[in-house]
Design a protein around this motif. Structure first.
Motif, PDB file in Angstrom:
ATOM      1  N   UNK A  15      -8.422  -6.007   9.667  1.00 52.54           N
ATOM      2  CA  UNK A  15      -7.710  -5.140   8.733  1.00 52.54           C
ATOM      3  C   UNK A  15      -6.773  -4.185   9.476  1.00 52.54           C
ATOM      4  N   UNK A  16      -7.219  -3.663  10.614  1.00 49.76           N
ATOM      5  CA  UNK A  16      -6.356  -2.790  11.405  1.00 49.76           C
ATOM      6  C   UNK A  16      -5.142  -3.556  11.922  1.00 49.76           C
ATOM      7  N   UNK A  17      -5.357  -4.790  12.402  1.00 52.18           N
ATOM      8  CA  UNK A  17      -4.243  -5.606  12.900  1.00 52.18           C
ATOM      9  C   UNK A  17      -3.286  -5.978  11.773  1.00 52.18           C
ATOM     10  N   UNK A  18      -3.837  -6.242  10.578  1.00 51.80           N
ATOM     11  CA  UNK A  18      -2.988  -6.587   9.440  1.00 51.80           C
ATOM     12  C   UNK A  18      -2.072  -5.421   9.071  1.00 51.80           C
ATOM     13  N   UNK A  19      -2.619  -4.224   9.018  1.00 51.36           N
ATOM     14  CA  UNK A  19      -1.802  -3.060   8.677  1.00 51.36           C
ATOM     15  C   UNK A  19      -0.730  -2.839   9.737  1.00 51.36           C
ATOM     16  N   UNK A  20      -1.087  -3.008  11.008  1.00 51.99           N
ATOM     17  CA  UNK A  20      -0.108  -2.829  12.086  1.00 51.99           C
ATOM     18  C   UNK A  20       1.019  -3.850  11.976  1.00 51.99           C
ATOM     19  N   UNK A  21       0.676  -5.096  11.680  1.00 54.80           N
ATOM     20  CA  UNK A  21       1.698  -6.132  11.540  1.00 54.80           C
ATOM     21  C   UNK A  21       2.591  -5.858  10.335  1.00 54.80           C
ATOM     22  N   UNK A  22       1.997  -5.426   9.216  1.00 53.48           N
ATOM     23  CA  UNK A  22       2.795  -5.108   8.033  1.00 53.48           C
ATOM     24  C   UNK A  22       3.730  -3.938   8.308  1.00 53.48           C
ATOM     25  N   UNK A  23       3.267  -2.972   9.067  1.00 55.16           N
ATOM     26  CA  UNK A  23       4.126  -1.824   9.396  1.00 55.16           C
ATOM     27  C   UNK A  23       5.278  -2.251  10.308  1.00 55.16           C
ATOM     28  N   UNK A  24       5.023  -3.193  11.205  1.00 50.85           N
ATOM     29  CA  UNK A  24       6.100  -3.709  12.059  1.00 50.85           C
ATOM     30  C   UNK A  24       7.228  -4.298  11.216  1.00 50.85           C
ATOM     31  N   UNK A  25       6.867  -4.980  10.134  1.00 50.01           N
ATOM     32  CA  UNK A  25       7.866  -5.635   9.286  1.00 50.01           C
ATOM     33  C   UNK A  25       8.521  -4.641   8.329  1.00 50.01           C
TER      34      UNK A  25
END
Length: 266
Positions: free
Chosen positions: A12-22
């Motif tokens: 979940x932490x990695x998903x949020x980080x990836x979404x923020x990158x985009x």
């Protein structure tokens, strides 16, 4: 969320980080929904449900980039799969019963891949009731991974819209095919316990996990419409099936669902 399965917490932490990158500053909220939000996540059985909230509408390029970054092949999901929906902030706060999403992604090792770029592309036969109900659950039980509390980010449905979407959902489930005969029908336990959750929401005004909803009806002493018998045993067997026991039969599950539909429709 310290009691979560550690691989899920990292995911979940990695998903949020990836979404923020985009999405950058356009990402104003991220919320764990479904079994995670309801405190009923089962490793190996449950999906991971996530809702993202963006400030403005996303163009097709950013939707496609988000899907490319979050699909299982790029960010492996530790569960059966990821069910992700992105909403504009104004839709999340509107309380509308309409789908209203920017992009929807289903992806995982044991889940068919699907990316839908707009709510208008969602086939009606797949059910259009999911989204309003999911946002109602998020309003009450969503877990904020980023942004304000879920109760502020998502508005609840009106009572009339809630009942309409719940009856739509029950009719959708009743239309699904089941194996012939009275033998165990795979998935019948989810149909029964999903109906329990709908009935608890109408009777008590709260969203519970499927198993907890079944237990709540058992504690009520009147599991469903009086014409449905014997409902207590059916609910108990459905709960046991979630832990590996045999599922109930299709005809008895449908009878229970019809009883719940009758009560909610009234």
């Amino acid at each position: 969320m310290t009691d979560l399965d550690p691989p899920l917490r990292r995911y979940l932490a990695d998903l949020v980080a990836a979404a923020r990158d985009v999405l950058g500053d356009d990402l104003v909220g991220a919320y764990a929904a479904g079994s995670v939000g309801l405190g009923a996540y089962q490793p190996g059985r449950s999906d991971v449900d996530v809702a993202l909230v963006c400030a403005d509408a996303l163009d097709l390029g950013r939707r496609q980039e988000l899907v490319a970054r979050l699909r299982h092949e790029a960010l492996p999901c530790p569960a059966r799969g990821l069910e992700l929906v992105v909403y504009r902030r104004e839709v999340a706060r509107s309380g509308t019963p309409e789908p209203g999403f920017e992009v929807e992604l289903n992806t995982g090792a044991r889940m068919p891949f699907r990316a839908t770029w707009a709510a208008a592309d969602r086939p009606a036969e797949d059910g259009l009731f999911w989204y309003g109900l999911d946002r109602s659950i998020l309003h009450q039980c969503g877990y904020a991974l980023l942004g304000p509390p879920a109760a502020e980010a998502f508005a609840d449905l009106s009572p009339a819209d809630l009942r309409r979407l719940l009856t739509d959902a029950l009719r959708w489930w009743l239309a699904l095919p089941t194996p012939p005969g009275d033998g165990p029908a795979p998935g019948a336990e989810d149909a029964v316990l999903g109906a329990c959750r709908s009935l608890v929401r109408v009777r008590h005004g709260v969203w519970l996990s499927k198993v907890d909803a079944g237990r709540r009806l058992l504690a009520d002493g009147r599991p469903a419409d009086a014409t449905v018998n014997p409902t207590a045993d059916l609910i108990e067997r459905s709960i046991a099936a979630r832990a590996g026991g045999p599922p109930p039969g299709g005809p008895e599950a449908r009878a229970f669902q019809r009883g719940v539909l009758d009560e909610i429709s009234r």
